[in-house]
Enzyme design. Sequence first.
Site, PDB file in Angstrom:
ATOM      1  N   GLU A 128       0.810  -1.218   0.000  1.00  0.00           N
ATOM      2  CA  GLU A 128       0.000   0.000   0.000  1.00  0.00           C
ATOM      3  C   GLU A 128       0.842   1.267   0.000  1.00  0.00           C
ATOM      4  O   GLU A 128       0.569   2.208  -0.740  1.00  0.00           O
ATOM      5  CB  GLU A 128      -0.943   0.026   1.203  1.00  0.00           C
ATOM      6  CG  GLU A 128      -1.763   1.312   1.244  1.00  0.00           C
ATOM      7  CD  GLU A 128      -2.761   1.371   2.367  1.00  0.00           C
ATOM      8  OE1 GLU A 128      -3.634   2.267   2.302  1.00  0.00           O
ATOM      9  OE2 GLU A 128      -2.667   0.571   3.304  1.00  0.00           O
ATOM     10  N   ASP A 141      -0.595  -5.155   3.035  1.00  0.00           N
ATOM     11  CA  ASP A 141      -1.129  -3.946   3.663  1.00  0.00           C
ATOM     12  C   ASP A 141      -0.544  -3.914   5.070  1.00  0.00           C
ATOM     13  O   ASP A 141      -0.953  -4.702   5.927  1.00  0.00           O
ATOM     14  CB  ASP A 141      -2.653  -3.963   3.703  1.00  0.00           C
ATOM     15  CG  ASP A 141      -3.228  -2.589   4.004  1.00  0.00           C
ATOM     16  OD1 ASP A 141      -2.492  -1.756   4.570  1.00  0.00           O
ATOM     17  OD2 ASP A 141      -4.400  -2.335   3.683  1.00  0.00           O
ATOM     18  N   ILE A 147      -0.732  -1.909   7.635  1.00  0.00           N
ATOM     19  CA  ILE A 147      -1.791  -1.719   8.632  1.00  0.00           C
ATOM     20  C   ILE A 147      -3.075  -1.405   7.864  1.00  0.00           C
ATOM     21  O   ILE A 147      -3.215  -0.327   7.297  1.00  0.00           O
ATOM     22  CB  ILE A 147      -1.479  -0.598   9.640  1.00  0.00           C
ATOM     23  CG1 ILE A 147      -0.250  -0.949  10.473  1.00  0.00           C
ATOM     24  CG2 ILE A 147      -2.693  -0.369  10.563  1.00  0.00           C
ATOM     25  CD1 ILE A 147       0.125   0.119  11.509  1.00  0.00           C
ATOM     26  N   ASP A 148      -3.996  -2.346   7.839  1.00  0.00           N
ATOM     27  CA  ASP A 148      -5.295  -2.135   7.222  1.00  0.00           C
ATOM     28  C   ASP A 148      -6.247  -1.664   8.315  1.00  0.00           C
ATOM     29  O   ASP A 148      -6.477  -2.375   9.291  1.00  0.00           O
ATOM     30  CB  ASP A 148      -5.819  -3.427   6.587  1.00  0.00           C
ATOM     31  CG  ASP A 148      -7.142  -3.202   5.892  1.00  0.00           C
ATOM     32  OD1 ASP A 148      -7.168  -2.413   4.939  1.00  0.00           O
ATOM     33  OD2 ASP A 148      -8.151  -3.801   6.318  1.00  0.00           O
ATOM     34  N   THR A 173      -6.054   1.998   9.239  1.00  0.00           N
ATOM     35  CA  THR A 173      -5.183   2.968   9.909  1.00  0.00           C
ATOM     36  C   THR A 173      -5.972   3.981  10.728  1.00  0.00           C
ATOM     37  O   THR A 173      -5.499   4.431  11.779  1.00  0.00           O
ATOM     38  CB  THR A 173      -4.304   3.691   8.862  1.00  0.00           C
ATOM     39  OG1 THR A 173      -3.506   2.724   8.184  1.00  0.00           O
ATOM     40  CG2 THR A 173      -3.377   4.701   9.515  1.00  0.00           C
ATOM     41  N   ASP A 191      -5.889  -4.468   0.219  1.00  0.00           N
ATOM     42  CA  ASP A 191      -6.905  -4.546   1.268  1.00  0.00           C
ATOM     43  C   ASP A 191      -7.479  -5.949   1.403  1.00  0.00           C
ATOM     44  O   ASP A 191      -7.878  -6.358   2.501  1.00  0.00           O
ATOM     45  CB  ASP A 191      -8.081  -3.598   0.962  1.00  0.00           C
ATOM     46  CG  ASP A 191      -7.696  -2.147   0.895  1.00  0.00           C
ATOM     47  OD1 ASP A 191      -6.971  -1.690   1.791  1.00  0.00           O
ATOM     48  OD2 ASP A 191      -8.133  -1.462  -0.043  1.00  0.00           O
TER      49      ASP A 191
END
Length: 252
Positions: free
Chosen positions: A65, A81, A83-84, A86, A209
């Site tokens: 990402e 990702d 941190i999906d 955030t 994602d």
Amino acid sequence: MIEEIIALAHEAGDAAMTYFRHHQKMQVANKLNDSDIVTNADKECERIIKEHIRANYPLHAILSEESGVTDGTADWRWVIDPIDGTNNFFAGIPLWAISIGVEHHGERKYGVVYLPAANEMFYAVRGKGAFLNGNPIHVSTEDNLSRSLISTGFPVDKDTNPDNNMDNLSKILPHVRDIRRLGSAATDICYVAAGFLDGYWELNLHEWDVNAALLILEEAGGKWTRFREDRGISLVCGSPAIHDRLYALLKS
């Protein structure tokens, strides 16, 4: 390889937890707008994951990402990702995840979605089933839409683009038990895989994602479909029965 990816997700998760609910350590910047943010924790987690891949699989391609595409010459691709969710992470809400998917010849082979603050490790290997903290998971057996709990989300350009999912919300809300908005697509899909939710839909997502989570959903007996092709990755998923009922409403 799945044990290696799980260990890597744990390592990144440990790093993220040193920032979680510690705002004095957190640095945040906008990307597209005030709804679309990145933190120094996102970048640290991405660095950990990418350095491991580069050290151990230097020919593998990477899609992440925060840094986009890293070309590779092998037939393998990692989709990350760091941190999906955030916004949840920055706010101190524990529904955020580290998502790592691995493809071979374009087919999803391994998927890991780790929620460090909730101590939930979802993972799957194609053809081997899906698991949460070592225990097999399966989608809900509910087939009645009126008894189903469904989740959704809203695109980051919701402030400027009227195609922002409100029409779909008005179609579906009257037909279901209730709707949730968890704020992390990877978490939504894994919660459908585990039977915590019966279904989920969202507009304008990205491959990072959903990549790992969709394999977990498939291996848990779930079904998913891209119900639009003109708005990023717009998908609906659920147990087969609930998926089909949601899809019919979304296409109506």
